[in-house]
Design a protein around this motif. Structure first.
Motif, mmCIF file in Angstrom:
data_model
loop_
_atom_site.group_PDB
_atom_site.id
_atom_site.type_symbol
_atom_site.label_atom_id
_atom_site.label_comp_id
_atom_site.label_asym_id
_atom_site.label_seq_id
_atom_site.Cartn_x
_atom_site.Cartn_y
_atom_site.Cartn_z
ATOM 1 N N ILE A 124 139.865 55.931 -37.462
ATOM 2 C CA ILE A 124 140.872 55.706 -38.503
ATOM 3 C C ILE A 124 140.756 56.789 -39.578
ATOM 4 C CG2 ILE A 124 141.564 54.179 -40.392
ATOM 5 C CD1 ILE A 124 140.792 51.822 -38.508
ATOM 6 N N ALA A 125 139.534 57.018 -40.038
ATOM 7 C CA ALA A 125 139.330 58.042 -41.066
ATOM 8 C C ALA A 125 139.752 59.422 -40.555
ATOM 9 C CB ALA A 125 137.866 58.053 -41.494
ATOM 10 N N ARG A 126 139.388 59.731 -39.332
ATOM 11 C CA ARG A 126 139.725 61.042 -38.756
ATOM 12 C C ARG A 126 141.239 61.230 -38.676
ATOM 13 N NH1 ARG A 126 139.533 62.326 -32.412
ATOM 14 N NH2 ARG A 126 140.319 64.451 -32.468
ATOM 15 N N HIS A 127 141.958 60.218 -38.215
ATOM 16 C CA HIS A 127 143.393 60.382 -38.018
ATOM 17 C C HIS A 127 144.177 60.247 -39.325
ATOM 18 C CE1 HIS A 127 142.169 60.034 -33.799
ATOM 19 N NE2 HIS A 127 143.271 60.739 -33.572
ATOM 20 N N ARG A 128 143.610 59.598 -40.313
ATOM 21 C CA ARG A 128 144.201 59.654 -41.648
ATOM 22 C C ARG A 128 144.206 61.101 -42.150
ATOM 23 N NH1 ARG A 128 141.870 54.784 -45.431
ATOM 24 N NH2 ARG A 128 143.532 55.476 -46.805
ATOM 25 N N ASP A 129 143.078 61.778 -41.949
ATOM 26 C CA ASP A 129 142.979 63.167 -42.393
ATOM 27 C C ASP A 129 143.979 64.057 -41.659
ATOM 28 O OD1 ASP A 129 140.957 62.451 -44.123
ATOM 29 O OD2 ASP A 129 139.332 63.159 -42.834
ATOM 30 N N LEU A 131 146.856 63.159 -40.373
ATOM 31 C CA LEU A 131 148.207 62.862 -40.823
ATOM 32 C C LEU A 131 148.496 63.445 -42.203
ATOM 33 C CD1 LEU A 131 150.735 61.399 -39.871
ATOM 34 C CD2 LEU A 131 149.852 59.316 -40.941
ATOM 35 N N ALA A 132 147.479 63.527 -43.034
ATOM 36 C CA ALA A 132 147.666 64.043 -44.393
ATOM 37 C C ALA A 132 147.589 65.560 -44.487
ATOM 38 C CB ALA A 132 146.619 63.429 -45.318
ATOM 39 N N ASP A 133 147.216 66.223 -43.398
ATOM 40 C CA ASP A 133 147.032 67.671 -43.417
ATOM 41 C C ASP A 133 148.361 68.375 -43.144
ATOM 42 O OD1 ASP A 133 146.350 70.318 -43.041
ATOM 43 O OD2 ASP A 133 144.622 69.898 -41.758
ATOM 44 N N PRO A 134 148.897 69.108 -44.114
ATOM 45 C CA PRO A 134 150.190 69.776 -43.917
ATOM 46 C C PRO A 134 150.150 70.870 -42.857
ATOM 47 C CG PRO A 134 149.168 70.524 -45.957
ATOM 48 C CD PRO A 134 148.333 69.379 -45.462
ATOM 49 N N HIS A 135 148.964 71.290 -42.462
ATOM 50 C CA HIS A 135 148.852 72.360 -41.476
ATOM 51 C C HIS A 135 148.753 71.832 -40.045
ATOM 52 C CE1 HIS A 135 148.368 75.030 -44.848
ATOM 53 N NE2 HIS A 135 147.306 74.364 -45.271
ATOM 54 N N GLU A 136 148.625 70.520 -39.883
ATOM 55 C CA GLU A 136 148.541 69.960 -38.543
ATOM 56 C C GLU A 136 149.905 69.988 -37.856
ATOM 57 O OE1 GLU A 136 146.381 69.037 -36.474
ATOM 58 O OE2 GLU A 136 144.502 68.765 -37.580
ATOM 59 N N SER A 137 149.886 70.049 -36.547
ATOM 60 C CA SER A 137 151.123 70.104 -35.781
ATOM 61 C C SER A 137 151.825 68.747 -35.776
ATOM 62 C CB SER A 137 150.835 70.513 -34.334
ATOM 63 O OG SER A 137 150.122 69.485 -33.660
ATOM 64 N N LYS A 138 153.109 68.777 -35.477
ATOM 65 C CA LYS A 138 153.879 67.539 -35.375
ATOM 66 C C LYS A 138 153.309 66.646 -34.280
ATOM 67 C CE LYS A 138 158.597 65.843 -34.675
ATOM 68 N NZ LYS A 138 160.017 66.228 -34.472
ATOM 69 N N VAL A 147 147.716 56.103 -33.346
ATOM 70 C CA VAL A 147 146.346 55.625 -33.528
ATOM 71 C C VAL A 147 146.241 54.684 -34.725
ATOM 72 C CG1 VAL A 147 143.987 56.334 -34.148
ATOM 73 C CG2 VAL A 147 145.249 57.598 -32.384
ATOM 74 N N LEU A 148 146.788 55.092 -35.851
ATOM 75 C CA LEU A 148 146.629 54.315 -37.079
ATOM 76 C C LEU A 148 147.368 52.988 -37.022
ATOM 77 C CD1 LEU A 148 146.922 57.257 -39.588
ATOM 78 C CD2 LEU A 148 144.863 55.915 -39.138
ATOM 79 N N THR A 149 148.597 52.996 -36.507
ATOM 80 C CA THR A 149 149.339 51.736 -36.449
ATOM 81 C C THR A 149 148.635 50.723 -35.565
ATOM 82 O OG1 THR A 149 150.737 52.648 -34.692
ATOM 83 C CG2 THR A 149 151.621 52.693 -36.926
ATOM 84 N N HIS A 150 147.891 51.210 -34.583
ATOM 85 C CA HIS A 150 147.181 50.287 -33.696
ATOM 86 C C HIS A 150 145.804 49.894 -34.223
ATOM 87 C CE1 HIS A 150 146.499 48.307 -29.822
ATOM 88 N NE2 HIS A 150 145.244 48.644 -30.025
#
Length: 285
Positions: A124-129, A131-138, A147-150
Motif C-alpha cells: 500500500i505504501a509503495r503504490h501510494r508513492d 500514484l503520487a509521483d508525477p514522473h511515473e507512467s500512466k 492495487v490500492l482500491t483492493h
C-alpha cells in the motif's frame, strides 16, 4: 452528506491529479500465510467501491478517468482477485500482498510477518508513492489504483491483519448458525457479508451504510495504514478469534469443526458493516 472535493493546490496539474486520486482511492477501504481467500469476496469489494463512488464529485471522477478510462471504483477493486494467478506468474509473491500475518498472540517484527516486503502494508505504501509521483507512467499509475482500491479494502477484513499459525483462519473449520460449513476466514470474507446484505442488492446496502455511518466519517478520516491494520488485528483478537467458545492462545482450533452461534454471527455482521463503511471517509485523509 458531504462529498470528496478536489483540494486547491498550487502544484502542477500532474501532481494535483495524482494527489486527488490518492486521496480518493488510497483509503478505499474498506492475510494468513499463502491463503487463496479473497478478502470480502467480490460483493464486499463492490460495496466498498459503490460507497466511494457516491462521494465523488464530477471533477474528481474526471481526474480518475484520465488515468483509468472510467471512474468505476466498484470494478477497480476486483482486479487483484480476478487476476491473482496471472499476477503471481508475472510478479512472484504478489499473492501475499493481500494480508499482513500479524500474530494475535505474542509479537513478531514486521520483517518476519512481511518477508521480502510482500504484504499489504508495504505494498500500500509503495503504490501510494507511485500514484503520487508525477514522473511515473500512466500504466504504473493504473496498476497502483488497482492495487490500492483492493488492498485497503483487504486490510479492513480482520483476518487479513491477523494470524494464529492457521493461515489467517483458513485452517479453522466452522459451522454457521444457518447450517453452512466453511472455514473461519471464508466466513468473514463472504458469509457475514451475505448476512449483512440480507437479500438486498449491493447498491442498496452501500446506500444504507452511507446513511448509517455518515456521522462517523470525520472520526475515521485520521490515522495511518498501520493504525488501520492494528484496528483490524484487535478485532480479530477480541471477536473473530476471541469470541470462539473455548479460545485461548494455547488452544488448537484446527482439530475439529467449531460451531459459531447466532450471537457470534450477529456481532461479526455488525463489525463487517462498519469495516466496509470505513473506507470512504479514510479516502479523504
Amino acid at each position: 452528506m458531504s462529498r470528496i472535493r478536489l483540494s486547491a493546490s498550487t502544484r502542477d496539474e500532474s501532481v494535483r491529479t495524482s494527489i486527488v486520486v490518492v486521496a480518493v482511492l488510497v483509503g478505499l477501504l474498506i492475510l494468513g500465510l499463502g491463503t487463496d481467500a479473497m478478502a470480502w469476496g467480490s460483493k464486499g469489494h463492490r460495496i466498498i467501491g459503490l460507497i466511494a463512488q457516491e462521494l465523488l464529485l464530477p471533477e474528481t471522477s474526471a481526474k480518475i478517468e484520465t488515468i483509468m478510462g472510467s471512474a468505476d471504483l466498484a470494478t477497480f477493486g476486483l482486479y487483484l482477485d480476478d487476476n491473482k494467478d496471472r499476477l503471481e506468474e508475472q510478479i512472484p509473491g504478489s499473492r501475499a500482498w493481500h494480508y499482513d500475518n500479524i500474530p494475535i498472540c505474542g509479537r513478531k517484527p514486521h520483517s518476519e510477518y512481511c518477508p521480502n516486503r510482500s504484504c499489504a502494508s508495504t505494498q500500500i505504501a509503495r503504490h501510494r508513492d507511485i500514484l503520487a509521483d508525477p514522473h511515473e507512467s500512466k500504466a504504473h499509475k493504473q496498476f497502483a489504483i488497482w492495487v490500492l482500491t483492493h488492498l485497503i479494502g483487504d486490510i479492513h477484513q480482520p483476518l487479513h491483519a491477523a494470524d494464529h499459525n492457521d493461515r489467517g483462519g483458513n485452517m479453522i473449520q466452522v459451522r454457521l448458525p444457518w447450517g453452512r460449513k466453511a472455514n473461519l476466514h471464508g466466513a468473514w470474507d463472504n458469509d457475514f457479508v451475505e448476512h449483512a446484505l440480507g437479500g438486498k442488492n449491493e447498491k442498496l446496502v452501500a446506500d444504507g451504510l452511507l446513511r448509517k455511518f455518515d456521522p462517523r466519517k470525520a472520526d475515521w478520516q485520521t490515522g495511518t495504514i498501520q493504525a488501520w491494520m492494528d484496528e483490524s488485528n484487535q478485532l480479530a483478537k477480541t471477536v473473530a478469534y476471541g469470541k470462539i467458545a473455548g479460545f485461548t492462545c494455547d488452544a488448537d482450533l484446527k482439530r475439529k469443526r467449531i460451531f459459531l452461534d447466532q450471537n457470534y454471527a450477529d456481532e461479526a455482521t455488525t463489525i463487517v458493516e462498519e469495516q466496509l463503511a470505513k473506507a470512504s471517509p479514510r479516502s479523504q485523509s
